[in-house]
Design a protein around this motif. Structure first.
Motif, PDB file in Angstrom:
ATOM      1  N   THR A 114      58.154   9.390  22.077  1.00 20.78           N
ATOM      2  CA  THR A 114      58.565  10.634  21.620  1.00 20.78           C
ATOM      3  C   THR A 114      58.406  10.991  19.802  1.00 20.78           C
ATOM      4  N   LEU A 115      57.795  11.345  19.296  1.00 17.21           N
ATOM      5  CA  LEU A 115      57.988  11.807  18.014  1.00 17.21           C
ATOM      6  C   LEU A 115      58.228  13.116  17.705  1.00 17.21           C
ATOM      7  N   GLU A 116      58.964  13.717  16.549  1.00 10.68           N
ATOM      8  CA  GLU A 116      59.902  14.786  16.417  1.00 10.68           C
ATOM      9  C   GLU A 116      59.724  14.767  14.750  1.00 10.68           C
ATOM     10  N   THR A 117      59.674  16.109  14.390  1.00 11.50           N
ATOM     11  CA  THR A 117      59.497  16.232  13.000  1.00 11.50           C
ATOM     12  C   THR A 117      60.885  16.862  12.429  1.00 11.50           C
ATOM     13  N   VAL A 118      62.057  15.564  11.656  1.00 17.35           N
ATOM     14  CA  VAL A 118      63.075  16.499  11.256  1.00 17.35           C
ATOM     15  C   VAL A 118      63.391  16.081   9.767  1.00 17.35           C
ATOM     16  N   GLU A 119      64.614  17.261   9.120  1.00 12.23           N
ATOM     17  CA  GLU A 119      64.643  16.942   7.692  1.00 12.23           C
ATOM     18  C   GLU A 119      64.311  15.805   6.926  1.00 12.23           C
ATOM     19  N   ASN A 120      64.317  14.479   6.718  1.00  6.22           N
ATOM     20  CA  ASN A 120      63.929  13.622   6.295  1.00  6.22           C
ATOM     21  C   ASN A 120      62.894  13.006   6.919  1.00  6.22           C
ATOM     22  N   GLY A 121      62.078  13.311   8.034  1.00 12.37           N
ATOM     23  CA  GLY A 121      60.965  12.631   8.385  1.00 12.37           C
ATOM     24  C   GLY A 121      60.831  12.628   9.616  1.00 12.37           C
ATOM     25  N   THR A 122      60.860  11.813   9.865  1.00  4.40           N
ATOM     26  CA  THR A 122      59.861  11.700  11.415  1.00  4.40           C
ATOM     27  C   THR A 122      61.358  10.727  12.724  1.00  4.40           C
ATOM     28  N   ARG A 123      61.655  11.731  13.737  1.00  4.75           N
ATOM     29  CA  ARG A 123      62.674  11.298  15.371  1.00  4.75           C
ATOM     30  C   ARG A 123      62.037  10.371  15.870  1.00  4.75           C
ATOM     31  N   MET A 124      61.656   8.910  16.327  1.00 10.83           N
ATOM     32  CA  MET A 124      61.105   8.211  17.090  1.00 10.83           C
ATOM     33  C   MET A 124      62.299   8.745  18.822  1.00 10.83           C
ATOM     34  N   THR A 125      62.205   8.437  19.429  1.00 11.25           N
ATOM     35  CA  THR A 125      62.640   7.852  20.701  1.00 11.25           C
ATOM     36  C   THR A 125      61.976   7.409  21.455  1.00 11.25           C
ATOM     37  N   LEU A 126      62.098   6.349  21.973  1.00  9.68           N
ATOM     38  CA  LEU A 126      62.084   5.364  23.829  1.00  9.68           C
ATOM     39  C   LEU A 126      62.726   5.172  24.200  1.00  9.68           C
ATOM     40  N   VAL A 127      61.724   5.674  25.468  1.00  7.85           N
ATOM     41  CA  VAL A 127      63.141   6.193  27.087  1.00  7.85           C
ATOM     42  C   VAL A 127      62.362   5.272  28.293  1.00  7.85           C
ATOM     43  N   ASN A 128      63.016   4.009  27.961  1.00 11.38           N
ATOM     44  CA  ASN A 128      62.242   2.792  28.520  1.00 11.38           C
ATOM     45  C   ASN A 128      62.984   2.968  30.245  1.00 11.38           C
ATOM     46  N   THR A 129      61.735   3.504  31.356  1.00 10.35           N
ATOM     47  CA  THR A 129      62.643   4.045  33.014  1.00 10.35           C
ATOM     48  C   THR A 129      62.287   2.428  33.274  1.00 10.35           C
ATOM     49  N   PHE A 130      63.452   2.731  34.024  1.00 14.25           N
ATOM     50  CA  PHE A 130      63.444   1.594  34.630  1.00 14.25           C
ATOM     51  C   PHE A 130      63.217   1.122  36.682  1.00 14.25           C
ATOM     52  N   LYS A 131      63.103   1.315  37.696  1.00 16.04           N
ATOM     53  CA  LYS A 131      62.505   1.071  38.832  1.00 16.04           C
ATOM     54  C   LYS A 131      64.207   0.379  40.039  1.00 16.04           C
ATOM     55  N   SER A 132      64.567  -0.348  39.314  1.00 23.17           N
ATOM     56  CA  SER A 132      66.267  -0.724  39.607  1.00 23.17           C
ATOM     57  C   SER A 132      67.170  -1.045  39.132  1.00 23.17           C
ATOM     58  N   ALA A 133      68.260  -1.280  39.311  1.00 20.62           N
ATOM     59  CA  ALA A 133      69.267  -1.186  38.462  1.00 20.62           C
ATOM     60  C   ALA A 133      69.274  -2.857  38.130  1.00 20.62           C
ATOM     61  N   GLU A 134      68.448  -3.226  39.088  1.00 22.89           N
ATOM     62  CA  GLU A 134      68.555  -4.906  39.456  1.00 22.89           C
ATOM     63  C   GLU A 134      67.314  -5.095  37.675  1.00 22.89           C
TER      64      GLU A 134
END
Length: 166
Positions: A114-134
């Motif tokens: 996800t890219l979103e505009t913030v005061e000084n530019g851009t915030r990029m958030t990467l959420v990696n989701t896994f299938k298991s704790a292993e």
């Protein structure tokens, strides 16, 4: 670039990275959609990536390999699930053989960017989701958290260049 957050959440099977860049959302989006820019940062500095295919559209595929310091290669694939330029990208990411075919098409993680505009530019958030704790634990043992932090640290130099000089 400021790495503002790296958070492992075992309960929700996620590993999240949040970064901020002094560049517009449109400019940061380019480091994802342009394979030549993407391969300059997808992987830590000592393990560069080469994208041999990037179909940057829903249901598109990507194939890449990462060259290890000893010259060996690790291969990977993406299946792009969603592209909402320039704010959101979702894809599955897994290991492949040297021909680009998934080693196990059911063994992958999902990444939402996800890219979103913030005061000084851009915030990029990467959420990696896994299938298991292993699976999450295995990726942590392989150095994913440190490697991704190093990889993200390379984006500032790319953003500093003119988007015309790709």
């Amino acid at each position: 670039m400021t790495l503002t957050l790296s958070h492992k959440d075992v309960e929700n099977l996620t590993l999240t990275f949040t970064t901020e860049f002094a560049a517009s959302v449109d400019r940061v989006w380019q480091v994802w959609e342009d394979p030549r820019q993407l391969e300059r940062w997808w992987g830590p500095p000592t393990v560069p990536a080469t994208f041999t295919k990037l179909e940057f559209s829903p249901e598109g595929d990507a194939r890449y390999f990462m060259t290890m310091p000893d010259g060996s290669r690790a291969y990977g694939w993406w299946r792009i699930l969603a592209v909402h330029a320039p704010h959101r990208l979702e894809f599955e990411d897994g290991f492949s053989d040297d021909s680009g075919e998934p080693v196990d098409s059911t063994d992958f993680a999902t990444c939402a960017v996800t890219l979103e505009t913030v005061e000084n530019g851009t915030r990029m958030t990467l959420v990696n989701t896994f299938k298991s704790a292993e699976q999450l634990d295995e990726m942590m043992k392989m150095g994913m958290e440190e490697g991704m932090a190093e990889a993200l640290g390379q984006i500032d130099a790319i953003l500093a260049e003119s988007s015309v000089s790709r």
